[in-house]
Motif scaffolding. Structure first.
Motif, short mmCIF file in Angstrom:
data_model
loop_
_atom_site.label_atom_id
_atom_site.label_comp_id
_atom_site.label_asym_id
_atom_site.label_seq_id
_atom_site.Cartn_x
_atom_site.Cartn_y
_atom_site.Cartn_z
N CYS A 227 53.51 6.57 -86.31
CA CYS A 227 53.69 5.19 -86.79
C CYS A 227 54.88 4.52 -86.11
CB CYS A 227 53.83 5.15 -88.30
SG CYS A 227 55.23 6.09 -88.93
N TYR A 228 55.45 5.18 -85.09
CA TYR A 228 56.59 4.63 -84.37
C TYR A 228 56.21 4.30 -82.93
CZ TYR A 228 59.30 6.64 -88.22
OH TYR A 228 59.79 6.97 -89.45
N GLU A 229 57.08 3.53 -82.28
CA GLU A 229 56.87 3.18 -80.87
C GLU A 229 57.79 3.97 -79.94
OE1 GLU A 229 57.40 -1.01 -80.53
OE2 GLU A 229 55.47 -1.50 -81.47
N ASP A 230 58.47 4.98 -80.49
CA ASP A 230 59.48 5.66 -79.68
C ASP A 230 58.93 6.83 -78.89
OD1 ASP A 230 58.98 7.15 -81.89
OD2 ASP A 230 61.07 7.62 -82.38
N VAL A 231 57.61 7.02 -78.90
CA VAL A 231 56.97 8.06 -78.09
C VAL A 231 55.89 7.39 -77.25
CG1 VAL A 231 55.69 10.22 -78.11
CG2 VAL A 231 57.40 9.79 -79.87
N ARG A 232 55.89 7.68 -75.98
CA ARG A 232 54.93 7.05 -75.08
C ARG A 232 53.94 8.07 -74.55
NH1 ARG A 232 58.60 2.93 -71.30
NH2 ARG A 232 59.41 1.66 -73.05
#
Length: 303
Positions: free
Chosen positions: A58-63
């Motif tokens: 639910c985060y954007e900190d992993v690509r």
């Protein structure tokens, strides 16, 4: 995708992808189902190439990186579970992901069948989850797949055969892996699919069925079917590549069976009292709890 990724077994690829998971995140999709024990989730796509490992967060900190793709979605912590050292989404959510993102409806149906094969997710459980998440991308396909799914398909080609039976030939859904008995309660055989109205028995024969002892056993079983008034129709992998041909053969076999009439039948799908039914996920789970798991050992030999 790098050659090293291509050569790595699916478990290694899953572990390497899971190493980047944030606190609230888990392996999902085919990889989550594979890690949970899904025997048929090989980690290969239709072309035989390695499928990307899917991660839910639910985060954007992993690509996303080569070999895995990150999906940012609503992800309640209650839908995460630790299993054999890795954090994954609940099997029902992993399957829901597969159904929504499958490239075709047939692929989605196959995913639902295969999750049920390993008793990871029942159709009722999948429906409950789908109905509780109506606004997500791909939900119409997920629902359509569940309408066509079956809890007793034993392999992807069997699902393909069943879909040709229904969507291709326009016939009612056949019984899958339904044991057939003679009128004295002796087991004749278990065809892959069976139309009980006409007595047409569809069989998928893979590579192991084409030669040697297995071929001889298959021929004897086909003879037993005919002796009791069933009409076998055998389909191979090469046949599945020609769906129109398979549909014509199914319809021709059904016409022959109907022309023979019910008077030639000496078979029944009514099981004797000693037979343990294993057609549904619920029946199989109960059987394991009662100590009868050895009766399901064939389900651990998937490819």
């Amino acid at each position: 995708m790098p050659a090293s990724v291509d050569a790595a077994p699916p478990e290694q690829r899953i572990v390497e992808a899971a190493a980047v998971l944030p606190e609230i995140g888990g392996v999902t999709g085919w990889a989550g189902l594979r890690w949970a024990g899904g025997a048929w989730f090989s980690g290969r796509d239709a072309s035989g190439s390695p499928a990307e490992v899917e991660l839910a967060t639910c985060y954007e900190d992993v690509r996303s990186q080569p070999g895995f793709v990150v999906r940012q979605e609503r992800l309640p912590p209650a839908e995460l579970v630790d299993h054999d050292g890795l954090r994954m989404t609940l099997p029902v959510r992993s399957l829901f992901f597969c159904l929504r993102h499958a490239r075709t409806l047939a692929e989605a149906v196959t995913m639902a069948d295969l999750a049920a094969f390993s008793d990871l997710v029942s159709t009722a459980e999948a429906w409950e989850y789908a109905l509780a998440h109506p606004g997500w991308t791909g939900v119409p396909q997920a629902r359509a797949a569940l309408l066509l799914s079956d809890e007793n398909s034993w392999s992807p080609p069997e699902t393909s055969l069943r879909l040709l039976w229904t969507l291709g030939a326009g016939l009612l859904g056949p019984l899958t892996n339904c044991p057939v008995f003679d009128l004295h309660g002796r087991h004749i055989g278990t065809p892959d699919v069976l139309d009980p109205e006409s007595g047409t028995a569809g069989e998928y024969d893979g590579k192991l069925h084409l030669h040697g002892r297995q071929r001889a056993q298959d021929e004897r079983r086909a003879d037993r079917f005919r002796d009791h008034g069933l009409e076998p129709v055998v389909v191979t992998a090469a046949d599945l590549a020609q769906p129109d041909l398979v549909v014509r053969r199914i319809l021709a076999a059904r016409s022959r069976a109907l022309a023979r009439g019910s008077s030639a039948r000496s078979w029944t799908v009514e099981a004797p009292s000693w037979w343990r039914p294993t057609r549904t996920v619920e029946q199989r789970r109960r059987l394991v709890l009662e100590g009868g798991g050895h009766l399901l050992r064939h389900r651990r030999r998937a490819a």
